[in-house]
Design a protein around this motif. Sequence first.
Motif, PDB file in Angstrom:
ATOM      1  N   GLU A 213      36.654  18.042  48.564  1.00  0.00           N
ATOM      2  CA  GLU A 213      35.664  18.153  49.636  1.00  0.00           C
ATOM      3  C   GLU A 213      34.311  18.669  49.141  1.00  0.00           C
ATOM      4  OE1 GLU A 213      36.765  17.022  52.599  1.00  0.00           O
ATOM      5  OE2 GLU A 213      38.651  16.695  51.537  1.00  0.00           O
ATOM      6  N   LEU A 214      34.246  19.073  47.889  1.00  0.00           N
ATOM      7  CA  LEU A 214      32.990  19.638  47.376  1.00  0.00           C
ATOM      8  C   LEU A 214      31.851  18.625  47.422  1.00  0.00           C
ATOM      9  CD1 LEU A 214      33.997  21.577  44.124  1.00  0.00           C
ATOM     10  CD2 LEU A 214      33.214  22.563  46.262  1.00  0.00           C
ATOM     11  N   PRO A 215      30.649  19.078  47.740  1.00  0.00           N
ATOM     12  CA  PRO A 215      29.512  18.144  47.706  1.00  0.00           C
ATOM     13  C   PRO A 215      29.198  17.734  46.269  1.00  0.00           C
ATOM     14  CG  PRO A 215      28.762  20.405  48.079  1.00  0.00           C
ATOM     15  CD  PRO A 215      30.265  20.431  48.131  1.00  0.00           C
ATOM     16  N   GLU A 216      28.629  16.561  46.098  1.00  0.00           N
ATOM     17  CA  GLU A 216      28.240  16.098  44.761  1.00  0.00           C
ATOM     18  C   GLU A 216      27.191  17.042  44.178  1.00  0.00           C
ATOM     19  OE1 GLU A 216      29.085  13.457  42.583  1.00  0.00           O
ATOM     20  OE2 GLU A 216      30.828  13.491  43.900  1.00  0.00           O
ATOM     21  N   ARG A 217      27.291  17.287  42.910  1.00  0.00           N
ATOM     22  CA  ARG A 217      26.361  18.188  42.227  1.00  0.00           C
ATOM     23  C   ARG A 217      24.947  17.609  42.249  1.00  0.00           C
ATOM     24  NH1 ARG A 217      24.778  20.060  36.635  1.00  0.00           N
ATOM     25  NH2 ARG A 217      24.822  17.887  36.019  1.00  0.00           N
ATOM     26  N   GLU A 218      23.999  18.456  42.581  1.00  0.00           N
ATOM     27  CA  GLU A 218      22.605  18.001  42.533  1.00  0.00           C
ATOM     28  C   GLU A 218      22.162  17.961  41.073  1.00  0.00           C
ATOM     29  OE1 GLU A 218      20.004  20.507  44.894  1.00  0.00           O
ATOM     30  OE2 GLU A 218      21.730  20.991  46.162  1.00  0.00           O
ATOM     31  N   VAL A 219      21.663  16.815  40.662  1.00  0.00           N
ATOM     32  CA  VAL A 219      21.177  16.716  39.280  1.00  0.00           C
ATOM     33  C   VAL A 219      19.669  16.888  39.288  1.00  0.00           C
ATOM     34  CG1 VAL A 219      21.054  15.266  37.229  1.00  0.00           C
ATOM     35  CG2 VAL A 219      23.087  15.179  38.679  1.00  0.00           C
ATOM     36  N   LYS A 220      19.225  17.990  38.691  1.00  0.00           N
ATOM     37  CA  LYS A 220      17.784  18.236  38.627  1.00  0.00           C
ATOM     38  C   LYS A 220      17.273  17.773  37.275  1.00  0.00           C
ATOM     39  CE  LYS A 220      18.114  22.246  41.639  1.00  0.00           C
ATOM     40  NZ  LYS A 220      18.223  23.705  41.627  1.00  0.00           N
ATOM     41  N   LYS A 221      16.235  16.987  37.302  1.00  0.00           N
ATOM     42  CA  LYS A 221      15.641  16.522  36.039  1.00  0.00           C
ATOM     43  C   LYS A 221      14.860  17.653  35.396  1.00  0.00           C
ATOM     44  CE  LYS A 221      15.139  11.896  35.042  1.00  0.00           C
ATOM     45  NZ  LYS A 221      14.226  10.831  34.674  1.00  0.00           N
ATOM     46  N   GLY A 222      15.120  17.867  34.107  1.00  0.00           N
ATOM     47  CA  GLY A 222      14.418  18.922  33.382  1.00  0.00           C
ATOM     48  C   GLY A 222      12.990  18.499  33.043  1.00  0.00           C
TER      49      GLY A 222
ATOM     50  N   LEU B 236      48.064  18.716  33.952  1.00  0.00           N
ATOM     51  CA  LEU B 236      46.608  18.748  33.791  1.00  0.00           C
ATOM     52  C   LEU B 236      45.873  19.182  35.060  1.00  0.00           C
ATOM     53  CD1 LEU B 236      43.918  17.982  32.278  1.00  0.00           C
ATOM     54  CD2 LEU B 236      44.258  15.657  33.114  1.00  0.00           C
ATOM     55  N   PHE B 237      44.932  20.119  34.876  1.00  0.00           N
ATOM     56  CA  PHE B 237      43.931  20.400  35.904  1.00  0.00           C
ATOM     57  C   PHE B 237      42.609  19.960  35.299  1.00  0.00           C
ATOM     58  CE2 PHE B 237      40.696  22.521  38.239  1.00  0.00           C
ATOM     59  CZ  PHE B 237      41.193  22.709  39.514  1.00  0.00           C
ATOM     60  N   LYS B 238      42.078  18.816  35.788  1.00  0.00           N
ATOM     61  CA  LYS B 238      40.883  18.227  35.179  1.00  0.00           C
ATOM     62  C   LYS B 238      39.636  18.786  35.872  1.00  0.00           C
ATOM     63  CE  LYS B 238      39.201  13.642  33.855  1.00  0.00           C
ATOM     64  NZ  LYS B 238      38.117  13.386  34.796  1.00  0.00           N
ATOM     65  N   THR B 239      38.762  19.378  35.063  1.00  0.00           N
ATOM     66  CA  THR B 239      37.547  19.983  35.618  1.00  0.00           C
ATOM     67  C   THR B 239      36.399  18.976  35.652  1.00  0.00           C
ATOM     68  OG1 THR B 239      36.983  20.819  33.409  1.00  0.00           O
ATOM     69  CG2 THR B 239      38.149  22.318  34.874  1.00  0.00           C
ATOM     70  N   ASN B 240      35.420  19.240  36.522  1.00  0.00           N
ATOM     71  CA  ASN B 240      34.232  18.380  36.573  1.00  0.00           C
ATOM     72  C   ASN B 240      32.999  19.194  36.967  1.00  0.00           C
ATOM     73  OD1 ASN B 240      33.994  18.562  39.475  1.00  0.00           O
ATOM     74  ND2 ASN B 240      35.690  17.107  39.634  1.00  0.00           N
ATOM     75  N   GLN B 241      31.851  18.555  36.921  1.00  0.00           N
ATOM     76  CA  GLN B 241      30.577  19.252  37.145  1.00  0.00           C
ATOM     77  C   GLN B 241      30.456  19.868  38.535  1.00  0.00           C
ATOM     78  OE1 GLN B 241      27.879  16.049  36.035  1.00  0.00           O
ATOM     79  NE2 GLN B 241      27.449  17.074  34.104  1.00  0.00           N
ATOM     80  N   ASN B 242      31.057  19.230  39.540  1.00  0.00           N
ATOM     81  CA  ASN B 242      30.971  19.779  40.903  1.00  0.00           C
ATOM     82  C   ASN B 242      31.600  21.171  40.975  1.00  0.00           C
ATOM     83  OD1 ASN B 242      29.848  17.389  41.583  1.00  0.00           O
ATOM     84  ND2 ASN B 242      31.633  16.555  42.629  1.00  0.00           N
ATOM     85  N   MET B 243      32.671  21.377  40.179  1.00  0.00           N
ATOM     86  CA  MET B 243      33.360  22.673  40.188  1.00  0.00           C
ATOM     87  C   MET B 243      32.471  23.763  39.598  1.00  0.00           C
ATOM     88  SD  MET B 243      37.148  21.568  38.924  1.00  0.00           S
ATOM     89  CE  MET B 243      37.997  20.185  39.679  1.00  0.00           C
ATOM     90  N   ALA B 244      31.615  23.380  38.653  1.00  0.00           N
ATOM     91  CA  ALA B 244      30.714  24.362  38.032  1.00  0.00           C
ATOM     92  C   ALA B 244      29.768  24.933  39.081  1.00  0.00           C
ATOM     93  CB  ALA B 244      29.932  23.713  36.891  1.00  0.00           C
ATOM     94  N   GLN B 245      29.295  24.062  39.962  1.00  0.00           N
ATOM     95  CA  GLN B 245      28.398  24.523  41.021  1.00  0.00           C
ATOM     96  C   GLN B 245      29.154  25.442  41.989  1.00  0.00           C
ATOM     97  OE1 GLN B 245      26.128  21.267  42.465  1.00  0.00           O
ATOM     98  NE2 GLN B 245      24.702  22.532  43.590  1.00  0.00           N
ATOM     99  N   TRP B 246      30.391  25.080  42.309  1.00  0.00           N
ATOM    100  CA  TRP B 246      31.233  25.864  43.221  1.00  0.00           C
ATOM    101  C   TRP B 246      31.509  27.261  42.644  1.00  0.00           C
ATOM    102  CZ3 TRP B 246      36.809  26.426  42.163  1.00  0.00           C
ATOM    103  CH2 TRP B 246      37.481  27.159  43.153  1.00  0.00           C
ATOM    104  N   LEU B 247      31.774  27.326  41.348  1.00  0.00           N
ATOM    105  CA  LEU B 247      32.088  28.616  40.708  1.00  0.00           C
ATOM    106  C   LEU B 247      30.836  29.341  40.199  1.00  0.00           C
ATOM    107  CD1 LEU B 247      35.294  27.588  38.741  1.00  0.00           C
ATOM    108  CD2 LEU B 247      35.188  29.335  40.514  1.00  0.00           C
ATOM    109  N   ARG B 248      29.683  28.702  40.361  1.00  0.00           N
ATOM    110  CA  ARG B 248      28.399  29.269  39.913  1.00  0.00           C
ATOM    111  C   ARG B 248      28.430  29.620  38.430  1.00  0.00           C
ATOM    112  NH1 ARG B 248      27.761  32.771  45.229  1.00  0.00           N
ATOM    113  NH2 ARG B 248      26.998  31.147  46.596  1.00  0.00           N
TER     114      ARG B 248
END
Length: 283
Positions: free
Chosen positions: A219-228, A168-180
């Motif tokens: 080491e990725l920074p935590e994803r910034e959660v912007k309120k819509g 398993l390679f488990k993905t998460n929200q921080n990776m989405a920011q890294w990969l844009r």
Amino acid sequence: MLVNSWCNALNEAISTSATVCAEDLYKGGHWATAKAILDCYPVDLWVLSAGLGLLHHKDNVVPYKATFAVGYDESIPLYSQEYVGKSFHRTWWKEITNRSIFKSKHPTSIVELMKKRKRDYYIICGSPDYINAIELDIINGLEYLVDAKKQLLIITSKKINGRLTAYLFKTNQNMAQWLRCNMLMLNISVAKYIVKEFTSKQLNDLNELSQKLIEELKELPEREVKKGIRRTPEEVKSFILKIMEQNPSISATHALREFRDSGNSFEEKRFRAEFKALREAKP
């Protein structure tokens, strides 16, 4: 049984109707990224289809509506009150792969593919619902691989069957920011990155590469959660109509993702209800 009538109807339609190449059937960013991987790297592309089983990207098929994702009009039924487990999805996958019209042409299950191509590398990429449906097929195929630990990687966003955890390679929200990329395209975008690294560096161990990447990504920074911005039902209707005009075949899920990615906020159930009502009202 539902699966019997589904397979009979589909196989007859493929035999008698105008067909379209699987490569041209699917739409959206996920599939566009999969095709980009195919164009850029020495890989073969297969499709995990909830309606047709394991497809090669060059197969000629008919348009259909079916998904293992829960909560849609075209969802494969769970056949159970219990949301957990979804064991009927595994039964469904086994049955449609066994009855595939493409059996004489190529392997129609993962176990058959691994048996035939035991030295190949496999990156299986999908949402947790799809990985759940095919997990027994993967488990049965492992024994045929020369060195499964090196040859198989499963990219998804949740924990999976214990027997597959090692792959398993488990993905998460921080990776989405890294990969844009957005969350809908995260798994396939990670797959693209891994294929690029694996081929350009001429590696031979998917597990080693994924472990190294997991360490780096810690080491990725935590994803910034912007309120819509909270939108009114009228504003939501206006947004949906506009997006339907631009892309008439867009799904509610993709419309909601675009809505949220544009900095908007609205309750998901109500958004889907509005979308469905506007879709049905269209001539």
